[in-house]
Design an enzyme around this catalytic site. Structure first.
Site, mmCIF file in Angstrom:
data_model
loop_
_atom_site.group_PDB
_atom_site.id
_atom_site.type_symbol
_atom_site.label_atom_id
_atom_site.label_comp_id
_atom_site.label_asym_id
_atom_site.label_seq_id
_atom_site.Cartn_x
_atom_site.Cartn_y
_atom_site.Cartn_z
ATOM 1 N N HIS A 40 1.680 4.361 -2.879
ATOM 2 C CA HIS A 40 1.749 5.825 -2.725
ATOM 3 C C HIS A 40 3.120 6.325 -3.190
ATOM 4 O O HIS A 40 3.233 7.350 -3.845
ATOM 5 C CB HIS A 40 1.578 6.220 -1.255
ATOM 6 C CG HIS A 40 0.169 6.178 -0.759
ATOM 7 N ND1 HIS A 40 -0.872 6.819 -1.400
ATOM 8 C CD2 HIS A 40 -0.376 5.607 0.349
ATOM 9 C CE1 HIS A 40 -1.994 6.632 -0.709
ATOM 10 N NE2 HIS A 40 -1.724 5.894 0.353
ATOM 11 N N HIS B 99 0.843 -1.209 0.000
ATOM 12 C CA HIS B 99 0.000 0.000 0.000
ATOM 13 C C HIS B 99 0.877 1.259 0.000
ATOM 14 O O HIS B 99 0.739 2.126 -0.865
ATOM 15 C CB HIS B 99 -0.913 -0.037 1.232
ATOM 16 C CG HIS B 99 -1.830 1.146 1.348
ATOM 17 N ND1 HIS B 99 -3.166 1.092 1.039
ATOM 18 C CD2 HIS B 99 -1.598 2.422 1.741
ATOM 19 C CE1 HIS B 99 -3.716 2.277 1.231
ATOM 20 N NE2 HIS B 99 -2.781 3.117 1.660
ATOM 21 N N GLU B 100 1.768 1.339 0.968
ATOM 22 C CA GLU B 100 2.619 2.527 1.066
ATOM 23 C C GLU B 100 3.551 2.626 -0.140
ATOM 24 O O GLU B 100 3.843 3.722 -0.623
ATOM 25 C CB GLU B 100 3.421 2.523 2.374
ATOM 26 C CG GLU B 100 2.563 2.527 3.641
ATOM 27 C CD GLU B 100 1.497 3.613 3.659
ATOM 28 O OE1 GLU B 100 1.691 4.674 3.039
ATOM 29 O OE2 GLU B 100 0.443 3.389 4.290
ATOM 30 N N HIS C 9 3.435 6.655 -6.856
ATOM 31 C CA HIS C 9 2.716 7.854 -7.291
ATOM 32 C C HIS C 9 3.630 9.076 -7.163
ATOM 33 O O HIS C 9 3.666 9.946 -8.027
ATOM 34 C CB HIS C 9 1.475 8.020 -6.399
ATOM 35 C CG HIS C 9 0.378 8.851 -6.987
ATOM 36 N ND1 HIS C 9 -0.740 9.190 -6.268
ATOM 37 C CD2 HIS C 9 0.210 9.421 -8.207
ATOM 38 C CE1 HIS C 9 -1.545 9.924 -7.027
ATOM 39 N NE2 HIS C 9 -0.986 10.086 -8.209
HETATM 40 ZN ZN ZN Z 1 -3.042 5.182 1.887
#
Ligand code: ZN
Length: 678
Positions: free
Chosen positions: A471, A467-468, A474
């Site tokens: 990010h 998940h991290e 991105h």
């Molecule tokens: Zn998040």
């Protein structure tokens, strides 16, 4: 000269952590604020007539040094803080917010911005510049810059009262939470609870000079109790205590605060020219309007409800079969769900952890990023860090060009706050014809290795890391001109797409077989465990969905309509919950009076975004699944239309460019097992 106020003379101009003294920050902030103020003054006071370049673009690049110092400082305050850093944070935060207020309330500056905004149709700006203009203008207008003086006064009065009310609301919940304790002296009443929960309760009792055990409404105490305690009466007592916080018609009651907050938010929105508070908030969200949010929630409700009812029926039958429970109450939910889950899946963290050695999982994430986006991660030895546990990487593309510097900080320590997050030390931007590459970091709290055992992650930690890392991608793949539109600077209900989509790879056989290898034998994770991971991920998805939808609908009931005539908090709530209700109502309980997300935190008119982001990531991942989860063409589209574009275009436009169509909720429902797969 202060090291923070000059260009960093380091590899890739990374932050020179080991050379920064804590005492450097305060004077550095003061100098940087002064510099930024001068930059703003130059923009405001020029004799040139306002243009996009001399005003909007100049504002976007102003204050770079201040931003750089702020990122380093506040990241340290989160990941490696101490009393001195905390004291500086206390001092500097109001100074920074005053500086920002001065900019937003600068009438002469706003006049220049407004002049350009009013010409926007004749300026022939590209998409990114159009977004920048819009964002800059709204940054002023949404804080009242275009109001008449008496309206501005009213806005300030409202904001002041709102911040006091929010504070009071939070204080009451805290006081209510702390006031209650369940004191148990009879050991038989602890039946069912795991060892560590009992141990914690014992320590808590000792700290209060009490015999026996104490349970409280704090999550680490409350959740295990509700999940495992066999004693139904005590579970009921705990649940009612939890659910009645702020709802007892006493000094800590929050009903009037909730009503007042809703009414003031409505008045504020009206002052600024919006129909309701939700219209105001959603103006800068992908969902755009309350009508769209409500129909989004109702559509999901319609589709998920049959599965939720089936699951609830199954749970009811199960409770009846093992304990002759005739009617399931709210305080039975977590307890019987856990038992049912154990019966159905017999899977626990201890079985899985040997396959998830931290180093292997990181390699797995890097391999996925390589296969999808052609990125290479090479550990760097020449980059300074703030703690010896922090690992740094140089990230390059297929041509060997620098993409980003990546910091990873995995283990807990006393100066680090809980949870996991992604952040950055330097944003990506294109300035003076140079593409400045970003410095991105992820911070987690995973189990530390010991001399005899490496760091072995739970499956939940594995998905957290992905998940991290999503990010972080991105941030790292950002390719925009303006720093405030770069990377994760996107609408709030869009920012979880890159992070959540990456979690999907963790459930795929093809990915798990790349990295899930036993830390001792190097044996690949058995198929049987992969199947169990997948099956368990769909457990009670219907019930969970109904719960999330009920919170989203309650949020919209408070903020998506004129609240002037609402007088009865519980009545509004019953109406909002009618369609999602599974358990019988508990008359002494109320959700709104302790709903911190929307009345204290930043989630008002935004609770829907949890589900919204899931719809996006499931729909986007289904595209990968259709074409192959490592399909180069789909990955390329995801990179050029989503990951690299930040907030430079409306997210729905970006999404459609990637997907070829608007997102549909059915992919989420299929993934959750709520409707049949295609
Ligand atoms: Zn998040």
């Amino acid at each position: 000269m202060n090291i923070l106020n000059q260009p960093f003379n380091t590899s890739y101009a990374t932050a020179p952590f080991s050379k920064i003294e804590t005492s450097d920050f305060k004077p550095a902030f003061e100098v940087a604020i002064e510099k930024a103020r001068k930059e703003i003054d130059t923009i405001t006071n020029t004799n040139e007539s306002p243009t996009f370049e001399n005003t909007i673009e100049a504002l976007a690049f102003a204050g770079e040094e201040l931003d750089r110092i702020s990122s380093i400082f506040f990241n340290l305050n989160a990941a490696e803080t101490n009393a001195d850093i905390q004291a500086i944070a206390q001092d500097i935060s109001p100074v920074l917010s005053e500086f920002n207020n001065d900019i937003r309330l600068n009438t002469a500056l706003f006049k220049r911005v407004e002049t350009i905004y009013n010409q926007k149709d004749t300026l022939h700006l590209n998409e990114e510049s159009t977004m920048l203009l819009e964002k800059t203008y709204l940054g002023f207008a949404r804080n009242g810059a275009h109001l008449k003086d008496e309206q501005k006064d009213r806005l300030r009065t409202i904001d002041k009262e709102l911040s006091q009310l929010k504070l009071k609301f939070g204080e009451n919940i805290l006081a209510e939470t702390n006031k209650f304790q369940l004191h148990v002296t009879n050991q038989s009443q602890l039946s069912g609870l795991p060892e560590d929960a009992i141990e914690t309760a014992k320590q808590l009792a000792e700290s209060k000079n009490l015999e026996g055990y104490v349970f409280t409404l704090d999550y680490p105490s409350y959740i295990p109790f509700m999940t495992y305690a066999d004693n139904r009466e005590l579970r009921e007592k705990m649940a009612i205590a939890f659910g009645s916080r702020g709802f007892k018609d006493d000094a800590l009651d929050n009903q009037n605060h909730v009503l007042r907050i809703a009414k003031l938010r409505y008045e504020r929105a009206q002052l600024l020219g919006y129909d309701t508070h939700a219209h105001f908030v959603l103006k800068e969200r992908m969902a755009e309007t309350p009508e769209k949010v409500t129909s989004f929630l109702e559509d999901l409700l319609f589709k998920a409800k049959p599965a939720a009812l089936r699951e609830f029926e199954e749970l009811t039958e199960f409770a009846k079969s093992i304990d002759s429970i005739e009617k399931l109450e709210k305080w039975d939910g977590a307890y019987y769900s856990e038992k049912l889950k154990q019966k159905l899946f017999q899977i626990d963290d201890e079985q899985l952890k040997p396959y998830f050695k931290l180093e292997n999982v990181i390699d797995g994430a890097f391999t996925v990023a390589h296969k999808l986006f052609g990125l290479n991660f090479k550990q760097a030895s020449n980059i300074d860090t703030y703690h010896k546990d922090v690992i740094t990487y140089k990230v390059t593309d297929q041509a060997g060009e620098l993409v980003a510097i990546f910091y990873a900080d995995f283990f807990p320590r006393s100066g680090k706050r809980n949870g996991a997050w992604m952040t950055s030390y330097k944003p990506q931007m294109i300035k003076d014809n140079t593409n400045h590459r970003p410095h991105v970091s992820i911070v987690c709290n995973f189990t530390k290795p010991t001399p005899s055992k490496p760091s072995l992650l739970t499956f939940n930690e594995v998905t957290t890391l992905f998940h991290e890392f999503g990010h972080a991608l991105h941030g790292m793949l950002a390719n925009t001109t303006y720093p405030n539109l770069s990377g994760t600077n996107v609408y709030w209900d869009f920012v979880e797409l890159p992070s959540q989509i990456l979690e999907n790879w963790c459930y795929e056989e093809a990915t798990l077989k790349l990295f899930a290898k036993h830390y001792k034998t190097n044996a690949v994770i058995p198929q049987e465990l992969i199947d169990k991971i997948k099956a368990a991920s769909q457990f009670q998805e219907g019930i969970k969905t109904m719960r999330q939808l009920s919170f989203g609908l309650l949020d919209m009931a408070w903020h998506g309509q004129d609240p002037t005539n609402i007088t009865d908090v519980k009545a509004l709530e019953n109406e909002a919950f009618a369609a999602t209700k599974l358990y019988p109502d508990v008359p002494e309980n109320c959700m709104s009076t302790a709903f911190s997300h929307i009345f204290q935190g930043g989630y008002s008119s935004g609770y829907y975004s949890y589900k919204w982001a899931e719809v996006l990531d499931a729909d986007a991942f289904e595209y990968f699944k259709e074409e192959g989860i490592f399909n180069a063409a789909v990955a390329h589209k995801f990179k050029i239309h989503i990951l690299s574009r930040g907030g430079t275009e409306h997210p729905m436009v970006l999404y459609k460019k990637f997907r070829g169509k608007a997102p549909q909720p059915d992919a989420l429902l299929r993934r959750a097992g709520l409707i049949p797969t295609k």
